[in-house]
Design a protein around this motif. Structure first.
Motif: not given
Ligand SMILES: NC(=O)c1ccc[n+]([C@@H]2O[C@H](COP(=O)([O-])OP(=O)(O)OC[C@H]3O[C@@H](n4cnc5c(N)ncnc54)[C@H](O)[C@@H]3O)[C@@H](O)[C@H]2O)c1
Length: 145
Positions: A49, A105, A107-108, A130, A133-134, A137-138
Motif C-alpha cells: 500500500h 502498525g 509490531v513494526v 498505519t 493502535v499505533s 498508543d504505541s
Molecule cells: N510500545 C508501546 O507502547 C505499545 C503500545 C501498544 C501496543 N504495542 C504493540 O503493538 C502491537 C499491536 O499493534 P497493531 O494492532 O498495530 O498490530 P500490527 O502491527 O500487527 O497490525 C495489525 C495488522 O494490521 C496490518 N496493517 C497495518 N496497517 C495496515 C493498513 N494501513 N492497512 C491494512 N493492514 C494494515 C498489519 O500488517 C497486521 O497484520 C503489539 O505488538 C503490541 O504489543 C506497543
C-alpha cells in the motif's frame, strides 16, 4: 495540522496529525534535520500500500533508502528479526548518520524502534503509524531516563 510536543528534554519530539501527511514525509524529515540514508522497515501487508510512495518521495528529495519487509504479525517482534534487520542495514551501507522509518502498525513500530535504539548505539527514528493502535498508543512513548 495538529502538533503535539512530547517534552522529554533533549529527547523531545513532535507528533504530527493531519490528513494526507504521507505526501509530506520527505519535507517533514528534511525539516527535522535528518540527512543520512533512510532504512524503511515495514511489513508484508503494509508494503504493497505505502512503501513505494514513501520510497519515491524520499528519493526524489535526494535521500537514499533501503527497504526491509518483515512478515506481518506478532511473531515478527523477535530478537532474530532485530539481528537480521541490523545485518541487512549494515550490508546496505547504513552507518550512524542513518535513520530508521517505521512504516506500519505497533509490531513494526516496536521492532523498528528496537533496531534504531541499538544500531550504532542509537540512531534517529521516525514513525509512520498505519493502525489505530499505533496512531494513538504505541507510536507515542515517554520512558524516563
Ligand atoms: N510500545 C508501546 O507502547 C505499545 C503500545 C501498544 C501496543 N504495542 C504493540 O503493538 C502491537 C499491536 O499493534 P497493531 O494492532 O498495530 O498490530 P500490527 O502491527 O500487527 O497490525 C495489525 C495488522 O494490521 C496490518 N496493517 C497495518 N496497517 C495496515 C493498513 N494501513 N492497512 C491494512 N493492514 C494494515 C498489519 O500488517 C497486521 O497484520 C503489539 O505488538 C503490541 O504489543 C506497543
Amino acid at each position: 495540522m495538529a502538533t503535539v510536543h512530547v517534552n522529554l528534554g533533549n529527547r523531545s519530539y513532535d507528533v504530527l496529525c493531519d490528513y494526507g501527511l504521507l505526501q509530506s514525509t520527505a519535507k517533514i524529515i528534511r525539516e527535522a534535520g535528518l540527512q543520512g540514508k533512510a532504512a524503511i522497515i515495514t511489513d508484508s501487508n503494509v508494503a504493497p500500500h505505502y512503501l513505494a510512495a514513501v520510497t519515491s518521495q524520499l528519493e526524489s528529495e535526494g535521500y537514499s533508502t533501503s527497504s526491509h519487509i518483515v512478515t506481518a504479525g506478532e511473531a515478527s517482534k523477535s530478537l532474530i528479526n532485530l539481528e537480521t534487520l541490523c545485518r541487512e542495514m549494515t550490508q546496505q551501507g547504513h552507518d550512524r548518520s542513518s535513520y530508521v522509518i517505521a512504516l506500519g502498525g505497533g509490531v513494526v513500530g516496536d521492532l523498528a524502534g528496537f533496531v534504531a535504539s541499538v544500531f550504532y548505539r542509537g540512531i534517529p527514528f521516525v514513525q509512520i503509524p498505519t493502525t489505530i493502535v499505533s496512531l494513538v498508543d504505541s507510536s507515542v512513548g515517554a520512558k524516563p531516563e
